[in-house]
Design a protein around this motif. Structure first.
Motif, mmCIF file in Angstrom:
data_model
loop_
_atom_site.group_PDB
_atom_site.id
_atom_site.type_symbol
_atom_site.label_atom_id
_atom_site.label_comp_id
_atom_site.label_asym_id
_atom_site.label_seq_id
_atom_site.Cartn_x
_atom_site.Cartn_y
_atom_site.Cartn_z
ATOM 1 N N LEU A 58 0.827 -1.209 0.000
ATOM 2 C CA LEU A 58 0.000 0.000 0.000
ATOM 3 C C LEU A 58 0.862 1.261 0.000
ATOM 4 N N PRO A 59 0.390 2.303 -0.647
ATOM 5 C CA PRO A 59 1.143 3.566 -0.713
ATOM 6 C C PRO A 59 0.964 4.378 0.565
ATOM 7 N N ILE A 60 1.421 3.819 1.677
ATOM 8 C CA ILE A 60 1.091 4.377 2.990
ATOM 9 C C ILE A 60 1.737 5.735 3.261
ATOM 10 N N ARG A 61 2.713 6.123 2.461
ATOM 11 C CA ARG A 61 3.389 7.395 2.735
ATOM 12 C C ARG A 61 2.835 8.570 1.926
ATOM 13 N N THR A 62 1.871 8.297 1.061
ATOM 14 C CA THR A 62 1.309 9.407 0.285
ATOM 15 C C THR A 62 0.335 10.199 1.165
ATOM 16 N N ASN A 63 0.213 11.461 0.860
ATOM 17 C CA ASN A 63 -0.659 12.331 1.663
ATOM 18 C C ASN A 63 -2.103 11.852 1.650
ATOM 19 N N HIS A 64 -2.572 11.420 0.482
ATOM 20 C CA HIS A 64 -3.968 11.001 0.378
ATOM 21 C C HIS A 64 -4.236 9.752 1.214
ATOM 22 N N PHE A 65 -3.307 8.791 1.159
ATOM 23 C CA PHE A 65 -3.506 7.564 1.938
ATOM 24 C C PHE A 65 -3.512 7.868 3.433
ATOM 25 N N VAL A 66 -2.610 8.726 3.864
ATOM 26 C CA VAL A 66 -2.559 9.106 5.288
ATOM 27 C C VAL A 66 -3.884 9.722 5.715
ATOM 28 N N THR A 67 -4.468 10.537 4.836
ATOM 29 C CA THR A 67 -5.742 11.188 5.152
ATOM 30 C C THR A 67 -6.875 10.184 5.296
ATOM 31 N N VAL A 68 -7.028 9.283 4.308
ATOM 32 C CA VAL A 68 -8.134 8.325 4.381
ATOM 33 C C VAL A 68 -7.915 7.307 5.500
ATOM 34 N N ASP A 69 -6.670 6.986 5.797
ATOM 35 C CA ASP A 69 -6.384 6.076 6.913
ATOM 36 C C ASP A 69 -6.803 6.717 8.232
ATOM 37 N N SER A 70 -6.504 7.997 8.394
ATOM 38 C CA SER A 70 -6.893 8.710 9.620
ATOM 39 C C SER A 70 -8.409 8.764 9.753
ATOM 40 N N LEU A 71 -9.099 9.030 8.645
ATOM 41 C CA LEU A 71 -10.561 9.078 8.667
ATOM 42 C C LEU A 71 -11.156 7.715 9.012
ATOM 43 N N SER A 72 -10.553 6.645 8.463
ATOM 44 C CA SER A 72 -11.038 5.293 8.744
ATOM 45 C C SER A 72 -10.892 4.951 10.224
ATOM 46 N N GLN A 73 -9.751 5.311 10.807
ATOM 47 C CA GLN A 73 -9.539 5.021 12.222
ATOM 48 C C GLN A 73 -10.458 5.857 13.099
ATOM 49 N N LEU A 74 -10.711 7.106 12.677
ATOM 50 C CA LEU A 74 -11.573 7.985 13.457
ATOM 51 C C LEU A 74 -13.031 7.531 13.411
ATOM 52 N N LYS A 75 -13.509 7.172 12.205
ATOM 53 C CA LYS A 75 -14.924 6.835 12.034
ATOM 54 C C LYS A 75 -15.244 5.385 12.351
ATOM 55 N N TYR A 76 -14.331 4.463 11.944
ATOM 56 C CA TYR A 76 -14.631 3.031 12.081
ATOM 57 C C TYR A 76 -13.724 2.310 13.078
ATOM 58 N N ASN A 77 -12.782 3.037 13.647
ATOM 59 C CA ASN A 77 -11.838 2.456 14.616
ATOM 60 C C ASN A 77 -11.053 1.293 14.018
ATOM 61 N N THR A 78 -10.712 1.417 12.747
ATOM 62 C CA THR A 78 -9.898 0.391 12.088
ATOM 63 C C THR A 78 -9.023 1.043 11.032
ATOM 64 N N LYS A 79 -7.860 0.462 10.794
ATOM 65 C CA LYS A 79 -6.954 1.011 9.791
ATOM 66 C C LYS A 79 -7.521 0.810 8.390
ATOM 67 N N ASN B 139 -7.152 -0.774 5.539
ATOM 68 C CA ASN B 139 -6.359 -1.929 5.112
ATOM 69 C C ASN B 139 -6.466 -2.171 3.611
ATOM 70 N N SER B 140 -5.844 -3.257 3.159
ATOM 71 C CA SER B 140 -5.760 -3.513 1.717
ATOM 72 C C SER B 140 -7.118 -3.732 1.081
ATOM 73 N N ILE B 141 -8.047 -4.398 1.799
ATOM 74 C CA ILE B 141 -9.381 -4.632 1.247
ATOM 75 C C ILE B 141 -10.101 -3.301 1.063
ATOM 76 N N SER B 142 -9.987 -2.430 2.059
ATOM 77 C CA SER B 142 -10.585 -1.102 1.960
ATOM 78 C C SER B 142 -9.951 -0.317 0.819
ATOM 79 N N PHE B 143 -8.634 -0.436 0.701
ATOM 80 C CA PHE B 143 -7.893 0.267 -0.352
ATOM 81 C C PHE B 143 -8.391 -0.126 -1.731
ATOM 82 N N LEU B 144 -8.522 -1.427 -1.968
ATOM 83 C CA LEU B 144 -8.947 -1.897 -3.286
ATOM 84 C C LEU B 144 -10.379 -1.475 -3.600
ATOM 85 N N SER B 145 -11.259 -1.561 -2.603
ATOM 86 C CA SER B 145 -12.646 -1.156 -2.813
ATOM 87 C C SER B 145 -12.734 0.335 -3.124
#
Length: 218
Positions: free
Chosen positions: A131-152, A154-160
């Protein structure tokens, strides 16, 4: 074919350990998905396989299945699945005192599987997308996922997520919402860049991030 790609990654990883770990047991979900993995891994590893057993989504049967698997003294157990039962199976393996290496497919990375495994998820080796974990966009959506769903994120979310983004990209590129136009665009081998992230498309319209084996720790 995801099962083929993942099976090849798993078998290459196990072969790299052959000098120290050479006895492989397989526990696979009793479905067409699991059987495909089992057949490919068995064919690839051949004489290293000491047994393979299917399992159903029935945790009450796991003790018997695991006892049978452990009787062949495997150094490595490959567990294949995609439902919460995969996590419960991994947990049961540790509860029955198996301390060897556990290797799994990308289905392990889903939150429901990891939660079912509990602390036994730690130390499991599994196939995952790079996963492109160091890109600004990925960091943003990862933070939102943890805030809203309490989960990172992950790859399944990324592909969807990026499947939908790719469809939108095709619509904007073609100026058309017709399914045929979208399909023709996505079935054209090419690289596209969406939100700082480069994705490769093949003739089947598949997105193809790289795969690798990772070790899980919370």
């Amino acid at each position: 074919n995801t099962s083929t790609d993942e099976s090849n990654i798993i078998t290459d990883f196990i072969k790299s350990l052959k000098d120290s770990l050479s006895r492989v047991g397989i526990l696979y979900h009793n479905s067409e998905f699991g059987l495909s993995f089992n057949n490919q891994i068995t064919n690839n590893l051949d004489e290293m396989i000491v047994g393979s057993t299917p399992y159903d989504d029935a945790p009450e049967t796991f003790k018997t299945i695991i006892t049978k698997t452990l009787s062949s003294t495997p150094d490595i157990i490959v567990v294949i699945g995609f439902t919460p039962s995969l996590g419960q199976l991994i947990k049961s393996l540790r509860e029955q005192s198996y301390r060897g290496m556990i290797v799994s497919n990308i289905g392990f990375s889903t939150p429901s599987v990891i939660n079912s495994a509990g602390e036994s998820a730690n130390g499991v080796f599994f196939v995952d997308y790079e996963l492109p974990i160091r890109t600004n966009h990925f960091v943003t959506v990862d933070s939102l996922s943890q805030l809203k769903y309490n989960t990172k994120f992950n790859s399944i979310s990324f592909l969807s997520y990026f499947t939908l983004k790719s469809i939108n990209y095709a619509i904007e590129h073609n100026k058309s919402t017709k399914i045929r136009d979208i399909a023709n665009f996505l079935n054209t081998p090419q690289k596209i860049n969406i939100d700082e992230i480069e994705l490769s498309l093949n003739r089947n319209g598949d997105m193809l991030p790289n795969l690798s084996v990772k070790e899980f720790y919370r």
